[in-house]
Design a protein around this motif. Structure first.
Motif, PDB file in Angstrom:
ATOM      1  N   ASP A   1       0.803  -1.224   0.000  1.00  0.00           N
ATOM      2  CA  ASP A   1       0.000   0.000   0.000  1.00  0.00           C
ATOM      3  C   ASP A   1       0.836   1.274   0.000  1.00  0.00           C
ATOM      4  N   PRO A   2       1.917   1.380   0.793  1.00  0.00           N
ATOM      5  CA  PRO A   2       2.740   2.594   0.707  1.00  0.00           C
ATOM      6  C   PRO A   2       3.311   2.813  -0.698  1.00  0.00           C
ATOM      7  N   GLY A   3       3.719   1.733  -1.346  1.00  0.00           N
ATOM      8  CA  GLY A   3       4.229   1.848  -2.711  1.00  0.00           C
ATOM      9  C   GLY A   3       3.162   2.334  -3.672  1.00  0.00           C
ATOM     10  N   ALA A   4       1.947   1.783  -3.547  1.00  0.00           N
ATOM     11  CA  ALA A   4       0.853   2.201  -4.418  1.00  0.00           C
ATOM     12  C   ALA A   4       0.516   3.673  -4.209  1.00  0.00           C
ATOM     13  N   ILE A   5       0.497   4.095  -2.951  1.00  0.00           N
ATOM     14  CA  ILE A   5       0.223   5.507  -2.648  1.00  0.00           C
ATOM     15  C   ILE A   5       1.274   6.392  -3.297  1.00  0.00           C
ATOM     16  N   GLN A   6       2.541   5.986  -3.198  1.00  0.00           N
ATOM     17  CA  GLN A   6       3.622   6.793  -3.764  1.00  0.00           C
ATOM     18  C   GLN A   6       3.509   6.901  -5.277  1.00  0.00           C
TER      19      GLN A   6
ATOM     20  N   GLU B   1      -7.415  10.781  -5.207  1.00  0.00           N
ATOM     21  CA  GLU B   1      -8.530  10.165  -4.484  1.00  0.00           C
ATOM     22  C   GLU B   1      -8.278   8.674  -4.290  1.00  0.00           C
ATOM     23  N   ALA B   2      -7.756   8.015  -5.333  1.00  0.00           N
ATOM     24  CA  ALA B   2      -7.445   6.588  -5.216  1.00  0.00           C
ATOM     25  C   ALA B   2      -6.380   6.353  -4.150  1.00  0.00           C
ATOM     26  N   ALA B   3      -5.347   7.214  -4.137  1.00  0.00           N
ATOM     27  CA  ALA B   3      -4.293   7.089  -3.130  1.00  0.00           C
ATOM     28  C   ALA B   3      -4.839   7.369  -1.736  1.00  0.00           C
ATOM     29  N   SER B   4      -5.721   8.356  -1.623  1.00  0.00           N
ATOM     30  CA  SER B   4      -6.291   8.718  -0.315  1.00  0.00           C
ATOM     31  C   SER B   4      -7.155   7.600   0.252  1.00  0.00           C
ATOM     32  N   LYS B   5      -7.854   6.883  -0.616  1.00  0.00           N
ATOM     33  CA  LYS B   5      -8.671   5.763  -0.157  1.00  0.00           C
ATOM     34  C   LYS B   5      -7.793   4.669   0.447  1.00  0.00           C
ATOM     35  N   ILE B   6      -6.668   4.397  -0.217  1.00  0.00           N
ATOM     36  CA  ILE B   6      -5.746   3.389   0.311  1.00  0.00           C
ATOM     37  C   ILE B   6      -5.186   3.853   1.651  1.00  0.00           C
ATOM     38  N   ALA B   7      -4.767   5.115   1.698  1.00  0.00           N
ATOM     39  CA  ALA B   7      -4.189   5.659   2.932  1.00  0.00           C
ATOM     40  C   ALA B   7      -5.195   5.630   4.081  1.00  0.00           C
ATOM     41  N   GLY B   8      -6.448   5.972   3.776  1.00  0.00           N
ATOM     42  CA  GLY B   8      -7.478   5.971   4.807  1.00  0.00           C
ATOM     43  C   GLY B   8      -7.791   4.580   5.307  1.00  0.00           C
ATOM     44  N   ARG B   9      -7.844   3.628   4.380  1.00  0.00           N
ATOM     45  CA  ARG B   9      -8.157   2.246   4.749  1.00  0.00           C
ATOM     46  C   ARG B   9      -7.083   1.635   5.638  1.00  0.00           C
ATOM     47  N   ARG B  10      -5.839   2.007   5.370  1.00  0.00           N
ATOM     48  CA  ARG B  10      -4.713   1.430   6.114  1.00  0.00           C
ATOM     49  C   ARG B  10      -4.159   2.370   7.177  1.00  0.00           C
ATOM     50  N   ASN B  11      -4.808   3.505   7.355  1.00  0.00           N
ATOM     51  CA  ASN B  11      -4.364   4.499   8.345  1.00  0.00           C
ATOM     52  C   ASN B  11      -2.902   4.899   8.112  1.00  0.00           C
ATOM     53  N   ILE B  12      -2.587   5.192   6.861  1.00  0.00           N
ATOM     54  CA  ILE B  12      -1.234   5.595   6.468  1.00  0.00           C
ATOM     55  C   ILE B  12      -1.208   7.108   6.273  1.00  0.00           C
ATOM     56  N   ARG B  13      -0.288   7.768   6.943  1.00  0.00           N
ATOM     57  CA  ARG B  13      -0.116   9.211   6.748  1.00  0.00           C
ATOM     58  C   ARG B  13       1.053   9.430   5.790  1.00  0.00           C
ATOM     59  N   SER B  14       0.763   9.960   4.625  1.00  0.00           N
ATOM     60  CA  SER B  14       1.774  10.206   3.601  1.00  0.00           C
ATOM     61  C   SER B  14       1.942  11.709   3.414  1.00  0.00           C
ATOM     62  N   ILE B  15       3.132  12.225   3.727  1.00  0.00           N
ATOM     63  CA  ILE B  15       3.410  13.646   3.542  1.00  0.00           C
ATOM     64  C   ILE B  15       3.343  13.997   2.059  1.00  0.00           C
ATOM     65  N   SER B  16       3.831  13.095   1.232  1.00  0.00           N
ATOM     66  CA  SER B  16       3.768  13.315  -0.214  1.00  0.00           C
ATOM     67  C   SER B  16       2.330  13.465  -0.680  1.00  0.00           C
ATOM     68  N   LEU B  17       1.461  12.591  -0.205  1.00  0.00           N
ATOM     69  CA  LEU B  17       0.057  12.641  -0.604  1.00  0.00           C
ATOM     70  C   LEU B  17      -0.611  13.919  -0.101  1.00  0.00           C
ATOM     71  N   MET B  18      -0.349  14.289   1.140  1.00  0.00           N
ATOM     72  CA  MET B  18      -0.918  15.526   1.679  1.00  0.00           C
ATOM     73  C   MET B  18      -0.468  16.730   0.852  1.00  0.00           C
ATOM     74  N   THR B  19       0.798  16.739   0.494  1.00  0.00           N
ATOM     75  CA  THR B  19       1.336  17.873  -0.249  1.00  0.00           C
ATOM     76  C   THR B  19       0.770  17.931  -1.658  1.00  0.00           C
ATOM     77  N   ARG B  20       0.647  16.786  -2.305  1.00  0.00           N
ATOM     78  CA  ARG B  20       0.058  16.762  -3.660  1.00  0.00           C
ATOM     79  C   ARG B  20      -1.385  17.272  -3.629  1.00  0.00           C
ATOM     80  N   ASN B  21      -2.128  16.843  -2.613  1.00  0.00           N
ATOM     81  CA  ASN B  21      -3.501  17.330  -2.494  1.00  0.00           C
ATOM     82  C   ASN B  21      -3.528  18.845  -2.302  1.00  0.00           C
ATOM     83  N   ALA B  22      -2.588  19.367  -1.531  1.00  0.00           N
ATOM     84  CA  ALA B  22      -2.510  20.814  -1.314  1.00  0.00           C
ATOM     85  C   ALA B  22      -2.141  21.540  -2.598  1.00  0.00           C
ATOM     86  N   ILE B  23      -1.220  20.967  -3.355  1.00  0.00           N
ATOM     87  CA  ILE B  23      -0.832  21.575  -4.631  1.00  0.00           C
ATOM     88  C   ILE B  23      -2.024  21.643  -5.579  1.00  0.00           C
TER      89      ILE B  23
END
Length: 333
Positions: free
Chosen positions: A134-139, A162-184
């Protein structure tokens, strides 16, 4: 070698750029697999087995490629990542194959070939999903979103995030990269307050010794603050990003951080500091062979020098020398 920097910086094309793509974060996870295999091999005598040659060879090439990339030698990095892909494919090491595809996609993105980069990110994300990494897929999905944002394909980027966020939410993974991309993406859509709030969260959650995350979040926030006129706060964020890039040895990130800081100091009428940072950024870009960026910074430097006395010798003599050296590829031999 895998501890503190598992990311590639990107999206810093001039003083309005954002940062950073973390294409290499799965290296750390894969390195742990190798260490575990090593200890199992050493735990016994009769049952000990050595790591498959394809696995060892693939990881060696990943390490080489990462080091070349950090130095700004993308062609050499690409060669290493393709060799890693070949080694992992021969051994059917799916995690390594996905990692290689992810890294190759990032270099295509750096080179401006967004369409090809997306193909590689898609395949990396597919493999990561198949092996339940899951971390690899999110990345991979976050990297794909970054490429789509660059191509101004914002709706597709939103789908990838959104697809990455669903994986992160399901697995309770906090990804700084994902947060930053969403902010961008929020920033690109004009939702600046939401983007700023999310970036402050990313900065707050970034591990200080994870230089990639620290540089990523702080540079993105710094550039947003620059664009909203909060120059003093932006300077502090960019100084933090610069220090993180220095510690990780990410040369292209250093060059971009310096140019953004130069712009900020100029806006604050601190011309002497602006000139100093323009010169430092130009030297790094010259060593990297970034002709267009050197020319852009030269124009900015000359305008800044209209406001104060600038001492540019032997600076002007060094720039052509290092540009020629970069053109010949000597630095990456």
């Amino acid at each position: 070698m895998y501890k503190k920097n598992c990311g590639l910086h990107k999206l810093r094309k001039g003083s309005s750029m954002l940062s950073c793509s973390e294409a290499f974060c799965s290296i750390k996870r894969f390195a742990i697999v190798m260490i575990v295999l090593f200890f199992f091999a050493c735990a016994g005598t009769k049952t000990a087995t050595k790591n498959p040659e394809s696995l060892v060879s693939g990881m060696q090439e990943i390490t080489k490629g990462t080091n070349w990339y950090q130095k700004g030698c993308r062609r050499r990095a690409m060669e290493s990542f393709f060799r890693a892909f070949e080694a992992f494919t021969l051994g059917d090491h799916q995690n390594g194959i996905a990692m290689s595809l992810n890294n190759i996609g990032n270099i295509y993105r750096d080179d401006g070939d967004i369409a090809t980069s997306i193909l590689f990110f898609n395949d990396a994300a597919r493999i990561y999903a198949e092996i339940q990494d899951d971390p690899g897929a999110i990345q991979a999905l976050a990297n794909k979103a970054a490429a789509l944002i660059e191509a101004d394909r914002l709706e597709e980027a939103a789908d990838s995030l959104e697809a990455a966020s669903k994986i992160a939410g399901r697995r309770n993974i906090r990804s700084i990269s994902l947060m930053t991309r969403n902010a961008i993406l929020l920033k690109r859509k004009g939702e600046l307050r939401k983007a700023e709030a999310l970036l402050y969260q990313a900065v707050g959650h970034a591990d200080p010794i994870n230089y990639s995350d620290t540089a990523l979040a702080n540079a993105a926030l710094g550039q947003l603050l620059l664009e909203t006129g909060k120059t003093d706060k932006a300077i502090e964020r960019m100084k933090t990003a610069l220090e993180a890039d220095r510690l990780s040895g990410y040369v292209a990130g250093i060059a971009d951080d310096l140019s953004i800081l130069a712009d900020l100091y100029l806006r604050n009428d601190d011309v002497a500091l602006a000139v100093s940072h323009f010169k430092r950024s130009m030297m790094v870009h010259a060593l990297l062979g970034n002709k267009e960026k050197v020319e852009e910074l030269t124009d900015q430097l000359e305008k800044a020098c209209e406001k104060t006395a600038c001492h540019l010798d032997p600076f002007h003599q060094l720039i052509p020398y290092y540009m020629e050296k970069a053109a010949l590829g000597k630095r990456c031999d």
